[in-house]
Write an enzyme that holds these catalytic residues in place. Structure first.
Site, short mmCIF file in Angstrom:
data_model
loop_
_atom_site.label_atom_id
_atom_site.label_comp_id
_atom_site.label_asym_id
_atom_site.label_seq_id
_atom_site.Cartn_x
_atom_site.Cartn_y
_atom_site.Cartn_z
N LEU A 23 0.90 -1.71 -0.34
CA LEU A 23 0.43 0.02 0.21
C LEU A 23 1.24 1.30 0.28
O LEU A 23 0.82 2.06 1.01
CB LEU A 23 -1.10 -0.17 0.97
CG LEU A 23 -2.20 -1.11 0.90
CD1 LEU A 23 -2.86 -0.57 1.67
CD2 LEU A 23 -3.27 0.47 0.56
N HIS A 136 4.58 4.82 2.05
CA HIS A 136 3.38 4.45 1.84
C HIS A 136 2.05 5.13 2.21
O HIS A 136 2.25 6.71 2.85
CB HIS A 136 4.08 3.88 3.38
CG HIS A 136 2.55 2.84 4.11
ND1 HIS A 136 1.63 2.93 4.00
CD2 HIS A 136 3.24 1.55 3.76
CE1 HIS A 136 1.16 1.73 4.41
NE2 HIS A 136 1.95 1.03 4.41
N HIS A 137 0.51 4.50 2.25
CA HIS A 137 -0.25 5.73 1.75
C HIS A 137 -0.50 5.85 3.56
O HIS A 137 -1.39 6.77 3.33
CB HIS A 137 -1.41 4.68 1.88
CG HIS A 137 -2.72 5.58 1.36
ND1 HIS A 137 -2.98 6.62 1.09
CD2 HIS A 137 -3.45 4.61 -0.53
CE1 HIS A 137 -3.90 6.99 0.36
NE2 HIS A 137 -3.89 5.78 -0.46
N CYS A 138 -0.35 5.22 4.19
CA CYS A 138 -0.55 5.61 5.47
C CYS A 138 0.29 7.20 5.89
O CYS A 138 -0.43 7.92 7.36
CB CYS A 138 -0.02 4.46 7.01
SG CYS A 138 2.14 4.67 7.44
N ASN A 300 -4.21 11.54 5.62
CA ASN A 300 -4.91 10.67 4.82
C ASN A 300 -6.82 11.43 5.07
O ASN A 300 -7.15 11.77 6.22
CB ASN A 300 -5.03 9.35 4.51
CG ASN A 300 -4.38 8.65 4.44
OD1 ASN A 300 -4.75 8.07 3.01
ND2 ASN A 300 -3.66 8.36 5.31
#
Length: 466
Positions: A23, A136-138, A300
């Site tokens: 991800l 990373h998407h986090c 996010n």
């Protein structure tokens, strides 16, 4: 120490639930040569990247997920682990670059280090080179990542993302102060009605989202298991053409992009000998809920919508109009509000419960959502890195939740770029998907500037020459 929100941590949980996915999100900047000295370039890139605190931090997890992971400074940060050098094989064309990029995006980032990589890529044709950024998407969603990564460019300013100075929206009118009790009751009644309406809309949206996840899509080759290998392809279209289509048909840039994706997926299904159905392409469409003053905050802030893209329709105008109608309906149904409310509510639940729930849900087979299409506004003027012009900016979305394809859409200067990631075994025709998007936009642009007539089959045909 700053804790991850439930949504940020959810990307870690989703990655951990499927050994076949990484991800991370990425972008490729292609620059006109010659490439600067690598040591000089590394020093400058490292300085610019680490000016963002999140890129100097690592995750500290809690035993048994008793608390949310925390961001802590990495006192032993070694830039050589993050800024790397690579070269693509001859002839250094797009095929070679994209095959290499797919290989890089397949691998997970090391959670013992800050969750990013920067690759300097040599060997491109026409005296060009590239930079691939992977995070990373986090850390961030698409909007925040685009702003953060644009800090690599010379003289970065958030104003680069604005096509023109926007007019400040007029704020809500505050009720005049009054001593009349009847005015108090009237104001209270209107406020309560507004809250009730918003709650009902969010509830309706939540039911829509739940139904979309639980009801399986029509069986097709677009759904099924994934491997840990990827294919990547891109296509760029004229933003001027897209804006012409928007003006002619009264739709948005996102509507045009989704209509082009619709037509290309329809062509893909037909090419594979499959009949497109109304429920063949339920699409996860992330929606930013980020305020303008938080554009570069590393986190996010997204909600979601789950419309069906109309692959059952063959006429391009009908596809575009249906996409517009379905997106309008999805926005009005409360899906965006419901997603936002659910995420906010999750932040109030003890982290061990939400961590367990996310891990459990992401391990369950899901057959309702078929693909991802995320649209991110990028810089509207051309950028430079150490004086070299960025001539292309190409997005790379992640694959997760058992999706076989994902498409990221990013505007840059006068182009709209589509970055398509696909499972290696399930999408050997990913290049054709990119070609189909370009062809669909071109056809809509022709229809926008020409004249058309109805055919006996009920579709529209372009009449050349007016």
């Amino acid at each position: 120490m700053e804790q991850l929100t439930t949504l940020d941590a959810g990307f870690l949980q989703a990655e951990g639930a499927d050994r076949h996915v990484s991800l991370a999100i990425g972008a490729i900047a292609v620059l006109a040569g010659p490439m600067p000295d690598f040591e000089t370039l590394t020093t400058e890139l490292a300085h610019r990247i680490t000016s963002v605190p999140r890129f100097r931090q690592i995750l500290r997890t809690q035993p048994l997920d008793l608390g949310a992971p925390q961001w802590v400074d990495d006192d032993s940060l070694d830039i050589s682990h993050h800024v790397r050098r690579a070269a693509v094989p001859r002839p250094g064309d797009d095929a070679a670059l994209f095959r290499w990029a797919a290989d890089v995006m397949e691998h997970r980032l090391d959670r013992d280090r800050p969750l990013w990589e920067c690759w300097v890529v040599e060997g491109l044709a026409h005296n060009r080179w590239a930079i691939l950024i992977k995070i990373h998407h986090c850390i961030a969603d698409g909007v925040a990542a685009t702003h953060l990564l644009s800090r690599l460019c010379d003289g970065f300013s958030d104003s680069a993302f604005e096509p023109e100075a926007p007019t400040a929206p007029r704020g809500p009118r505050l009720p005049a102060l009054t001593l009349n009790p009847m005015d108090w009751l009237t104001t209270a009644w209107r406020t309560s009605c507004g809250v009730t309406s918003a709650t009902a809309q969010a509830l309706h949206g939540a039911l829509d989202l739940a139904g979309g996840l639980l009801r399986p899509a029509a069986t097709s080759s677009l759904t099924g298991p994934v491997t840990d290998m990827r294919r990547y392809a891109t296509v760029e279209v004229s933003l001027h053409d897209v804006e012409t289509i928007c003006q002619r048909f009264g739709v948005t840039v996102n509507d045009v992009a989704l209509a082009a994706i619709t037509d290309s997926f329809r062509t893909m299904l037909l090419r594979r000998g499959e009949q497109p159905h109304r429920t063949s392409l339920r699409t996860l469409v992330p929606v930013s809920v980020r305020s303008r003053d938080a554009a570069d905050r590393a986190d996010n802030r997204v909600s979601v919508m789950l419309p069906f893209l109309p692959v059952e329709k063959s006429d391009p105008i009908q596809q575009l109009q249906t996409v517009h109608a379905r997106m309008t309906r999805a926005k009005g149904s409360g899906q965006r509000q419901a997603g936002n409310v659910l995420i906010s509510a999750a932040n109030a639940i003890p982290f061990p419960i939400t961590a367990w729930a996310v891990r459990t849900l992401t391990r369950l087979p899901q057959r309702g959502v078929v693909t991802l299409a995320t649209n991110v506004p990028g810089p509207r003027r051309r950028m430079k890195v150490l004086g070299r012009e960025v001539i292309r900016l190409l997005p790379i979305p992640p694959l997760a939740l058992q999706l076989r394809t994902g498409i990221a859409i990013l505007s840059y200067a006068d182009h709209l770029a589509f970055g398509i990631i696909g499972d290696y075994d399930a999408t050997p025709d990913v290049d054709e998907l990119a070609v189909g998007i370009e062809r669909a936009v071109k056809r809509l642009a022709e229809l926008s500037t020409g004249h058309w007539r109805s055919t006996p089959a009920g579709t529209l045909a372009l009449v050349q020459g007016g």
